[in-house]
Structures are given as C-alpha cells and as structure tokens.
Design a protein around this motif. Sequence first.
Motif, short mmCIF file in Angstrom:
data_model
loop_
_atom_site.label_atom_id
_atom_site.label_comp_id
_atom_site.label_asym_id
_atom_site.label_seq_id
_atom_site.Cartn_x
_atom_site.Cartn_y
_atom_site.Cartn_z
N LEU B 84 0.85 -1.21 0.00
CA LEU B 84 0.00 0.00 0.00
C LEU B 84 0.88 1.25 0.00
CD1 LEU B 84 -2.66 -1.02 2.70
CD2 LEU B 84 -2.87 -1.21 0.20
N HIS B 85 1.96 1.20 0.77
CA HIS B 85 2.85 2.36 0.94
C HIS B 85 3.52 2.76 -0.37
CE1 HIS B 85 6.50 4.41 2.78
NE2 HIS B 85 5.49 5.02 3.37
N VAL B 86 3.84 1.79 -1.22
CA VAL B 86 4.48 2.12 -2.50
C VAL B 86 3.45 2.36 -3.61
CG1 VAL B 86 6.62 0.93 -1.92
CG2 VAL B 86 4.83 -0.31 -3.19
N GLY B 87 2.17 2.31 -3.27
CA GLY B 87 1.20 2.76 -4.25
C GLY B 87 0.28 1.72 -4.86
N LEU B 88 0.39 0.47 -4.43
CA LEU B 88 -0.60 -0.49 -4.88
C LEU B 88 -1.91 -0.20 -4.14
CD1 LEU B 88 1.65 -3.68 -4.95
CD2 LEU B 88 0.54 -2.68 -6.94
N SER B 89 -3.03 -0.38 -4.81
CA SER B 89 -4.32 -0.16 -4.15
C SER B 89 -4.71 -1.40 -3.35
CB SER B 89 -5.39 0.10 -5.21
OG SER B 89 -5.64 -1.08 -5.95
#
Lengths: 124, 124, 124, 124, 124, 124
Positions: B84-89
């Motif tokens: 989540l932190h690196v941008g995956l939903s």
Amino acid sequence: MDESRFERGSSILDAIDGQGGQAVIDSLQDIAPELGRWIVEFAFGDVYANQTLDARQRELVTLGSLVTQGGTEPQLEVHIAAALHVGLSRAEVVQAILQTSPYVGFPRVINAVNVARTVFQRHS
Amino acid sequence: MDESRFERGSSILDAIDGQGGQAVIDSLQDIAPELGRWIVEFAFGDVYANQTLDARQRELVTLGSLVTQGGTEPQLEVHIAAALHVGLSRAEVVQAILQTSPYVGFPRVINAVNVARTVFQRHS
Amino acid sequence: MDESRFERGSSILDAIDGQGGQAVIDSLQDIAPELGRWIVEFAFGDVYANQTLDARQRELVTLGSLVTQGGTEPQLEVHIAAALHVGLSRAEVVQAILQTSPYVGFPRVINAVNVARTVFQRHS
Amino acid sequence: MDESRFERGSSILDAIDGQGGQAVIDSLQDIAPELGRWIVEFAFGDVYANQTLDARQRELVTLGSLVTQGGTEPQLEVHIAAALHVGLSRAEVVQAILQTSPYVGFPRVINAVNVARTVFQRHS
Amino acid sequence: MDESRFERGSSILDAIDGQGGQAVIDSLQDIAPELGRWIVEFAFGDVYANQTLDARQRELVTLGSLVTQGGTEPQLEVHIAAALHVGLSRAEVVQAILQTSPYVGFPRVINAVNVARTVFQRHS
Amino acid sequence: MDESRFERGSSILDAIDGQGGQAVIDSLQDIAPELGRWIVEFAFGDVYANQTLDARQRELVTLGSLVTQGGTEPQLEVHIAAALHVGLSRAEVVQAILQTSPYVGFPRVINAVNVARTVFQRHS
C-alpha cells in the motif's frame, strides 16, 4: 460445462501462456481431463479474468509463488515463457526470481534461474 | 560494516516499508543485531536496490512468495502495508493474493486475505 | 562492491565447499552474476564468517535445513561434499540426515541419503 | 510394547529435553497416546540412541530442520530449550538459527529468533 | 532388534506395497540400513498396524500427504502402486490426487498425475 | 455466475462441512467475495461433485493434505469437523492424522492432534 467460462479461460490462457499452456492442458487429456478443464475454467476463466491486475503483474506474483514453492520446475518453465510472452523482459524475469532471495533463500533461487536459462536458450 | 550499503539499504527500507520495516529491524537488536543489519544491507541495500523492477513490482513478487510460503503472517503484514505504501491499491493487493489460488490452493489464500483485512483496518 | 566482504567470503567459501562452491558461483555468471556475488558476500562473507560456530557445526545445521526443505538436491550435493571437506565423517553425515527423520518423515530422508550415496561414490 | 526401547528412549528424552519433552508426551495421553510412545521409542529410543553424533550435534541438525520447516514454533521452543540443556550456549543457538538465513530466507529466521527470545527469557 | 515388530512390519509392508516397498528397504542397505529397519518397524510395524483404518483408507491419507509435500515423486510412485495393490481403482487414485487441488493448487497435482500415468503404464 | 455450479457447490458444501464451511464463505464476503464463490463453485461444485470417491474418502485425503501442509490450523479445524460430520469416527480422524507420521514427521502431527482435541471438545 459452462461454455462461456471455458471459452473465456481458453482465450486468456492463449493470450498469456501462448502454446505452453495449451500443451499442459493437452497432456492431461488421457489421465485427468477434468484437471485440464479446471485449469482453463478456474485459473484462467475465473482468476486471471479479473482486470484489476494486468498480465504482467499476474506473472510477477506467479513467479514469486512458483519459485517459493519449489519442486515446480515444469510449471516455472511454462510461466517464465508466459512472462516473456506478455511482455516482461528477460532482465525483469531474472530480477523477479532474485527478488525472492531474502524470503526463501538461495537454493530455490538458484534452481529457478537455472530454469530461466533453459527457457531463454529455447527462445533464442 | 559497509556504511554505504547500510545507508542505501536503510533509505530503501524506509521508502518501501515505511515505519513497519524499521520496527522489525529494531525488534531484533536485543537478540540478533546482525540479522537486522543483514536485512537492511542484503535485502534492501543489495536486492531491492536494483532498478530493473520498481517497488510495486517487487512487492507483487514478494506477496506471491510470502502467501505461498505460509507461516509468515508477521512478514505478510509488513509487506501488505509496504505494498500500500508504494502505491498499490487495496484491490490490487487482494488480487495479488487471490492470484496465487491456482498455484497454492485456498488455505494459504484464506489466511493471507485475513491478514490483509487486519492491515486494511489498521490503516482506515 | 565491498572488496573486503567479497574476499573474506571467497576465502571462507573455498575453505568450506572446496571446488563445489566456486563451481556454483561460476555457473551463475551468465544469467545472474549478482546472485553469485551475494552468495559469496552474504552467505559466506557475513553468515559463515561469525566464529561462534565452527564449520562442522554450520554444516550440521545446513544439512538439517536442506534435507527438510526438499527439492534442493543440487545444494544438498554441494553441502554433503562440504561437510566431508570440513572434516565430518561419512557416518556423521548419514547420521545428520537420519536425525531429521522424526521431524520431516522418511521421504525427505530417503531422498537425501540417495544424494549422499552419489557424493560418497564420487569421492571414492 | 518393547520395554527396553521405551526405557532407553525415556532416559534419552530426559537427558536431552529435560522436563519439556516429557511435558509433550504427557500432553498427548488423552488424544493419541501411541503418538507419545512413538516419540519416546522411535525418535529417542532409535534415532537419538545412535552415538555417532552427540546430543549437541543432534540439536544443531534439529534446529536447522525445525527453523526451515516453519509452523513448528511449539517444537522449536522445546528444542531451543533442549539445545541449552545439552550444553549449547545462547550465542550458539542464535548462530544456528541465523545459519539457515541463506537457505530459507529471513521470515523463518525472524520467527525462530523470536521463539528463542521467549525461551531465553523464561530461563533467566 | 525387536523381532516381533520387525516381522509384523515386514508382513504389513508386503501386504500393502508388494514388491515396491521391499525394493526401497533393500536399496538403503548399503548406506543407511537402520533407515530401512525403521521404515519396516515404525511405519509398518507401528503406524499401519493399527486396524482402525484399513489399508485403502491409509493409502488415501498417504496420497494426500505425498502429493501435498512435493519433491516426493519416488515415494508417490511406490504409494500409487500400493494404492492399486490394496484395491483402490485407477479412477479412485486419480480422484484422490485431484481432491488435493483446492488445498495445494495445480502444480503439485499436475506433477502427481504425471507420476500416476507412469505407474499405470508400468502395470498395463 | 454459473448458477448451477454454485447451487451444486453450496449443497455439497452444506452436506460435507455443515455450518463450518458456510461460516468460512461468509467471513470472506467483506474482503474477497469471489474467493468464497470460487471455494463453493470450484472446490465443492467441481472437485467434490465427482462421485468416484465418497465424502469420507475425500476427507481422508484432505486431512492428509492439510496436516502435511502445515500452517493450516483454521482449515484443519473445519475439515476435522467435516470428517466427523460425514461419518468418520473420532478414532478414525486421529488415526488419519497419525498415518502421516512416517511421511511428514511428528511436529505437524502433534500440531494436528492438538487441533483435533479442540474440535472434539467443542462437539462434546
């Protein structure tokens, strides 16, 4: 049989694995035909059919899974070829395998890069 | 100690795992401090440092690996948060877990989505 | 590259695995050279370099790990040879493999003693 | 029942595991008493009874096996205590766990050092 | 040696595995004769000797275990032959393998049905 | 959605797992509803629907698989209850778990009989 799931699965299987996937399905006809059908319908018709992740992302997850599981060299061979087929580069495939090093250790990773070498040589 | 590898690793660890990764490293100080150092230097300073794959791709592979291995719930928790932190939903994280269903079966997948629920609730 | 870790690792690798270890590293040069470097630097330059356990003790742990993991026959071959190389007797190697019987069952153990036989025959 | 195997096994079990082993055997009496008997007779009366390896060497192999297998936290707890009981130091136990890092990756190792911490704290 | 356990085990081994089991025991004589003895005495003389489950039920559990473990193709070969030997049909063996699909995924199952094909062809 | 597969699967799920299976499906609704649907449709509507093996035989295979895999305690709990529900006795369930001892070793077996005790107590 649910024709639409089977047809959707077959067409996704072709798009992802190319000839390698169909060869696996065909090889199961004599001994366990329903297994081939389940792979088409469930794996490809259900799981891969969701479009939240694209084919390249799905193959990255699949490589992580197969390298980790071990004893899955034939399936790794199919999915390394599939990864190339959907547009991952050889360098990306190798890095995906190496990415598992901190999580499963070197033996699984060495075995997997040796499978990758075989697939790369066949596609040269 | 190789300061540059350690510093590079620390900074990648922060970028990827946020606070969760550093908490793991800190928790190892009393019992096996070199283990924390190896995770920073080797996992992040060496493996993640290669830029052929980006952080989102690396987390997809890592999720595939951790779901498959089993018995790695604490690490899965860290890496679902990292994803989540690196941008995956959230939807992509769930799909990455579900993608392993045909390869490792439902028990590992059920356990992993239960970890995902916990992480999602904590981040609400 | 950290020359001192690499040099320390190379020299420990030679001391422990003899030619077998270097052959593995060499075999990775074409497909994933960093993997060979990590094995030298991390496994041997970091992990084995600690002297709390001696080489024989480390190989006992390693045999326990590789027999248990399964699907690691090539690595087991290298480490059975390494175990002999650092001074464990053939009888001790066989007993180390048999010691895992109550913990992982007979299939892994049978497969491992068959690898041991191959290594012993090659070294006769 | 073969009294001599059972007696030999019981006495080796006591020598190696101290009270922890007998507690496991006792805990199985209500549900599967033959399982407790097999552990005494087969694991200790047969496997551990061979004297080619001493108790410390056998615990090193066992730690390598249990860390690698995963999902065996209760057994790891018993065998970390056993390792201390037969004369391995805390530092040696930690190093034995860390030695598996290159072979099974960090998640299994982190989980095992957390078990070691618990055992060490209880024995303080 | 406990003659009665060994004799009981040998006779159950013959009844279940036919020639395949004895061939495994014989193959271990040169390298680890006690391993062969343990398989006879413990696996067959103790575990299989209990009559709560019959031989067919025990082979169903064993197939579930070996398919799931992976990397146990030689043992799967012996136990698929054993399953036929105690009266399970080929169709039942295939279904037992397929039954693990939801629990361990397709790679293990595909590998196992390929072993089944080999065993079936040899027995034609 | 294929209504007939879903309905067939639901009805087999009820017949085999009783309330335990439906509770698992329900618990997945919030996070991954398709996972619940796949379990109903694929595991029960496809795999269990074949009548070559009866429900008791399928649960024996499933117990062998889940005990062996490890880290599947919640699923083992559901399937030990299911095994009782389809008519296996407690003694048969315990023997099925013990039958895996020679194949996966004692740690997995000890963990599984502890799960069995919990299920048996709840059903007292």
